[in-house]
Design an enzyme around this catalytic site. Structure first.
Site, mmCIF file in Angstrom:
data_model
loop_
_atom_site.group_PDB
_atom_site.id
_atom_site.type_symbol
_atom_site.label_atom_id
_atom_site.label_comp_id
_atom_site.label_asym_id
_atom_site.label_seq_id
_atom_site.Cartn_x
_atom_site.Cartn_y
_atom_site.Cartn_z
ATOM 1 N N CYS A 57 -3.961 0.877 -2.760
ATOM 2 C CA CYS A 57 -3.879 -0.393 -2.047
ATOM 3 C C CYS A 57 -2.789 -1.274 -2.673
ATOM 4 C CB CYS A 57 -5.199 -1.151 -2.132
ATOM 5 S SG CYS A 57 -6.546 -0.391 -1.228
ATOM 6 N N GLU A 110 -2.893 -4.314 -3.627
ATOM 7 C CA GLU A 110 -3.346 -5.122 -4.765
ATOM 8 C C GLU A 110 -3.268 -4.326 -6.061
ATOM 9 O OE1 GLU A 110 -4.810 -4.585 -1.845
ATOM 10 O OE2 GLU A 110 -6.292 -6.113 -1.356
ATOM 11 N N GLU A 112 0.550 5.097 0.799
ATOM 12 C CA GLU A 112 -0.368 6.072 1.399
ATOM 13 C C GLU A 112 0.016 7.501 1.013
ATOM 14 O OE1 GLU A 112 -0.848 4.998 5.575
ATOM 15 O OE2 GLU A 112 -2.287 3.475 4.894
ATOM 16 N N ASN A 122 0.844 -1.194 0.000
ATOM 17 C CA ASN A 122 0.000 0.000 0.000
ATOM 18 C C ASN A 122 0.881 1.246 0.000
ATOM 19 O OD1 ASN A 122 0.627 -0.945 2.637
ATOM 20 N ND2 ASN A 122 -0.992 0.265 3.552
ATOM 21 N N CYS A 157 -10.388 -4.540 -0.888
ATOM 22 C CA CYS A 157 -11.442 -3.520 -0.843
ATOM 23 C C CYS A 157 -12.227 -3.517 -2.155
ATOM 24 C CB CYS A 157 -10.832 -2.145 -0.576
ATOM 25 S SG CYS A 157 -10.153 -1.352 -2.039
HETATM 26 N N1 THU Z 1 -5.419 -1.469 1.995
HETATM 27 C C1 THU Z 1 -4.832 -2.248 1.054
HETATM 28 O O1 THU Z 1 -3.652 -2.060 0.715
HETATM 29 N N2 THU Z 1 -5.561 -3.247 0.510
HETATM 30 C C2 THU Z 1 -6.851 -3.531 0.835
HETATM 31 O O2 THU Z 1 -7.459 -4.424 0.242
HETATM 32 C C3 THU Z 1 -7.516 -2.789 1.907
HETATM 33 C C4 THU Z 1 -6.789 -1.605 2.417
HETATM 34 C C5 THU Z 1 -4.633 -0.393 2.610
HETATM 35 C C6 THU Z 1 -5.019 0.994 2.197
HETATM 36 C C7 THU Z 1 -4.506 1.800 3.376
HETATM 37 O O3 THU Z 1 -3.160 2.119 3.162
HETATM 38 C C8 THU Z 1 -4.609 0.861 4.545
HETATM 39 O O4 THU Z 1 -4.781 -0.437 4.005
HETATM 40 C C9 THU Z 1 -5.761 1.155 5.474
HETATM 41 O O5 THU Z 1 -6.945 1.257 4.779
#
Ligand code: THU
Length: 108
Positions: free
Chosen positions: A33, A35, A24, A22, A65
């Protein structure tokens, strides 16, 4: 920002693995994310046939998500999704995680 660490490993049809984490951003909605990062890395290498994606995180038992499900649906509607579970891991097909999905491929 969230302190949630997520990693994804995308298995391509020809046996390669693309990883992602991820990414941010101070403007939270810009966050990518894990994925989608893995998918973008593969697509940018010209690869678009995928067999499976594994996702793991510092939060236990996450599932991809909604935005990631839709992203995966674009390229691999029947991809297998490997997720952490109480007794190790579980595998589910994207068709189960994203039923009645939206797509344009067969509509043009
Ligand atoms: N996140 C992912 O990387 N993949 C997911 O399927 C769900 C959420 C990350 C996004 C963010 O950086 C952190 O998790 C919290 O939401």
């Amino acid at each position: 920002y969230s302190d949630v660490k997520v990693g994804a490993a995308l298995l391509t049809a020809d046996g390669k693995i693309y990883t992602g984490c991820n990414v941010e951003n101070a403007s939270f909605g810009v966050t990518l994310c894990a994925e989608r990062v893995a998918v973008a890395k593969a697509i940018s290498d010209g690869i678009r046939d995928f067999k499976a994606i594994a996702v793991i995180s510092s939060l236990r038992f996450i599932t991809p998500c909604g935005i990631c499900r839709q992203t995966l649906n674009e390229f691999a509607p029947e991809i297998e999704i490997v997720m952490e579970a109480e007794d190790g891991y579980t595998v589910q097909c994207l068709t189960d995680l994203l039923p009645a999905s939206f797509g344009m491929r067969d509509k043009k």
